[in-house]
Design a protein around this motif. Structure first.
Motif, mmCIF file in Angstrom:
data_model
loop_
_atom_site.group_PDB
_atom_site.id
_atom_site.type_symbol
_atom_site.label_atom_id
_atom_site.label_comp_id
_atom_site.label_asym_id
_atom_site.label_seq_id
_atom_site.Cartn_x
_atom_site.Cartn_y
_atom_site.Cartn_z
ATOM 1 N N ASN A 258 6.354 -100.964 32.769
ATOM 2 C CA ASN A 258 6.321 -100.127 33.971
ATOM 3 C C ASN A 258 6.506 -98.639 33.684
ATOM 4 O O ASN A 258 6.076 -97.793 34.464
ATOM 5 N N LEU A 259 7.149 -98.329 32.560
ATOM 6 C CA LEU A 259 7.310 -96.920 32.184
ATOM 7 C C LEU A 259 6.121 -96.444 31.353
ATOM 8 O O LEU A 259 5.889 -95.250 31.227
ATOM 9 N N GLY A 260 5.412 -97.409 30.764
ATOM 10 C CA GLY A 260 4.310 -97.052 29.881
ATOM 11 C C GLY A 260 4.797 -96.487 28.552
ATOM 12 O O GLY A 260 4.081 -95.747 27.893
ATOM 13 N N ILE A 261 6.019 -96.803 28.179
ATOM 14 C CA ILE A 261 6.579 -96.325 26.901
ATOM 15 C C ILE A 261 7.162 -97.511 26.145
ATOM 16 O O ILE A 261 7.845 -98.344 26.736
ATOM 17 N N LYS A 262 6.923 -97.570 24.859
ATOM 18 C CA LYS A 262 7.551 -98.591 24.014
ATOM 19 C C LYS A 262 8.928 -98.086 23.616
ATOM 20 O O LYS A 262 9.106 -96.915 23.301
ATOM 21 N N SER A 263 9.911 -98.981 23.634
ATOM 22 C CA SER A 263 11.230 -98.579 23.146
ATOM 23 C C SER A 263 11.278 -98.836 21.636
ATOM 24 O O SER A 263 10.530 -99.656 21.119
#
Lengths: 293, 264
Positions: A258-263
């Motif tokens: 949902n953020l479009g970012i990989k942690s």
């Protein structure tokens, strides 16, 4: 224990000592004790390197928990609390760590610990613990720039997930994975409050929803709430998730999607971030005491 | 001319049958079950039977409460209007206490503060429908943690000998806190008081956002809890009036509105 009275929320306690490490040659033996509202952790470091750790549930009396979690980390090492050069307490129950030289807020410790676990590129740390959720922004040295915390409401914390695990009778450690076992993501549970969300989920189960689908709806609602907090603090790459809920893949993968970012992938157990930060602060304190800085 | 007000709350459904916009002929209630329409039908039909009336003798029905939309187009409520809870609250309270300026309505899952003008019209309002800790559910959940009946909670609180603070602002967290307090040998009476104090504090701070003017009237199911009133008065620093049958005030307001609409 019968199936009916089984406590699905109950998570495993564990400890570990690094093989091939010996404290006898260490110049600085430091420890961080993180007494959280639900889980307590101890990290022992030798010259700033992780040596031993323990993770257990916080009991009713924080002081006793502090002693137990410390002793458990030292078990198998031959070390005694008195051999540890400097100990820092952190977390919700930090003032109750009797042997701590100092206490440092969990915000500072989490940022510092995340910096150590994930490296200096970390800018946003999301720590989802048992009874709170913190979004922290830090600089290249692991210093806190700003943070936002929810410690008032169970929605968005591990405690909410524990309640939910009991409701749908899936062990807490398998809950996140179970929630991903759906063909299509259902709409999120509409109630924010865990109490109301629980009632709503019961209604969904009665309507014939599979428990995995209800779990997905609950996880999604929780993720939306966490994203609200992250957005308010301002999310910046690189982004990491620490705390007990970091192990819930249902939360982490939805956050990423949902953020479009990989942690970043953790190199060490992310539940230890706070205790690790405290142990690193303890090292700095001890160095100061020795006149090394 | 007989009108009816149906208040479909989160937990209970309340019905008031009203004659000529003045006399209450009947008050009835039932638990809102899984099937709201079925519960409404049962409560409505029983109320009619008790006073020997037929559905077609009721000129107009108005529904309010969080489940109002589920019932107003269905028999026996049909044909009926719906009105928001705050309007029904203001109307019903003004009818009972014309001097009212602030209505506080605490139900099972919702808490409301309504500022009322001299004419009984709504001037401002504030609602908490998001957090269980500001509603009757809070006391119910804590009663379960304390292992006492919810109806005993208020009386227990009145017997407390000291005031202890409660830190948790969330039902789920408060449950853990209550367990910790039990383990620390705090009496059930003192814990119960702490629970009521905490909830009164939350309701008061919500209502204070719209400004509290006299007279203050407390309605809704929680108004029947004797342990809630003293801390609420203390938090608001004013007298608080509790009318008879406080849980029916919303339904009464709806019945009064039905009467007014019929007159127009």
């Amino acid at each position: 224990m019968s199936e009916k009275s089984k406590e699905f929320w109950r998570w495993r306690e564990y400890r570990h000592t690094m093989p091939d490490m010996d404290w006898h040659g260490a110049k600085m033996v430091t420890a961080g004790v993180d007494i959280g509202s639900v889980g307590s952790k101890t990290v022992i470091m030798l010259d700033g390197e992780l040596y031993a750790y323990s993770v257990m549930r916080t009991g009713g009396v924080s002081e006793e928990t502090a002693i137990r979690v410390m002793n458990w980390a030292l078990e198998e090492t031959g070390l005694k609390t008195k051999n540890v050069h400097c100990i820092v307490g952190t977390g919700y129950g930090r003032v109750n760590v009797p042997f701590a030289k100092r206490t440092i807020t969990e915000i500072a410790c989490h940022a510092r610990g995340a910096h150590y676990i994930y490296g200096p590129t970390v800018r946003t740390v999301l720590d989802i613990g048992g009874q709170d959720c913190k979004a922290i922004r830090c600089d290249e040295r692991g210093k806190v720039m700003s943070f936002l915390m929810n410690d008032k409401c169970a929605a968005g914390t591990g405690r909410g997930l524990e309640v939910f695990a009991d409701l749908i009778r899936v062990p807490i450690e398998e809950l996140g994975k179970a929630s991903l076992n759906v063909e299509k993501e259902p709409p999120p549970v509409s109630n924010t409050c865990v109490i109301f969300a629980k009632a709503e989920s019961v209604a969904l189960l009665r309507q014939g929803w599979q428990k995995e689908k209800v779990a997905a709806a609950y996880h999604l609602a929780m993720v939306n709430r966490i994203i609200d907090l992250l957005t308010r603090v301002g999310i910046e790459k690189d982004f990491v998730v620490t705390g007990g809920v970091a192990k819930n893949t249902g939360i982490v993968s939805r956050l990423e999607r949902n953020l479009g970012i990989k942690s970043l992938e953790p190199k060490l157990d992310p539940i230890l971030a706070g205790a690790m930060g405290a142990a690193l602060f303890a090292k700095a304190l001890y160095e100061k005491q020795l006149g090394l800085r | 001319m007989i009108t009816a007000g149906v208040d479909v709350g989160a937990k209970y459904m309340k019905i008031v049958l009203l004659e000529d916009g003045k006399n209450v002929l009947k008050r009835a209630n039932g638990i809102v079950g899984f099937d709201i329409v079925k519960s409404a039908t049962e409560v409505f039909e029983k109320a009619l039977l008790d006073v020997g009336l037929k559905r077609d003798q009721i000129i107009r029905v108005t529904a309010t409460g969080m489940g109002r939309k589920a019932v107003h187009k269905k028999p026996p409520v049909k044909p009926g209007e719906i009105v928001p809870d705050v309007i029904a609250d203001a109307k019903g309270t003004y009818h009972l206490v014309p001097a009212v300026r602030t209505v506080i309505d605490v139900g099972a899952e919702e808490g409301r503060g309504v500022k009322v003008g001299e004419n009984g019209k709504v001037k401002d309002f504030v609602i908490n429908e998001r957090c269980a800790a500001g509603a009757g559910t809070f006391i119910e959940t804590m009663a379960r943690a304390l292992e006492v009946g919810v109806e005993d909670m208020g009386l227990l609180a009145l017997k407390a000998t000291k005031a202890i603070p409660m830190n948790a602002q969330c039902c789920v967290f408060a449950e853990s806190e209550v367990v910790t307090l039990i383990h620390s040998k705090v009496s059930k009476e003192d814990i119960s008081k702490a629970i009521h104090d905490a909830m009164a504090g939350r309701i008061a701070s919500m209502v204070l956002r719209i400004g509290v003017e006299k007279e203050v009237v407390l309605i809704g199911g929680v108004a029947r809890n004797p342990g809630f009133l003293p801390p609420l008065k203390k938090e608001l620093n004013t007298e608080v009036i509790v009318p008879e049958h406080p849980q029916y005030v919303g339904a009464l307001g709806a019945a009064l509105l039905a009467f007014e609409m019929e007159g127009k």
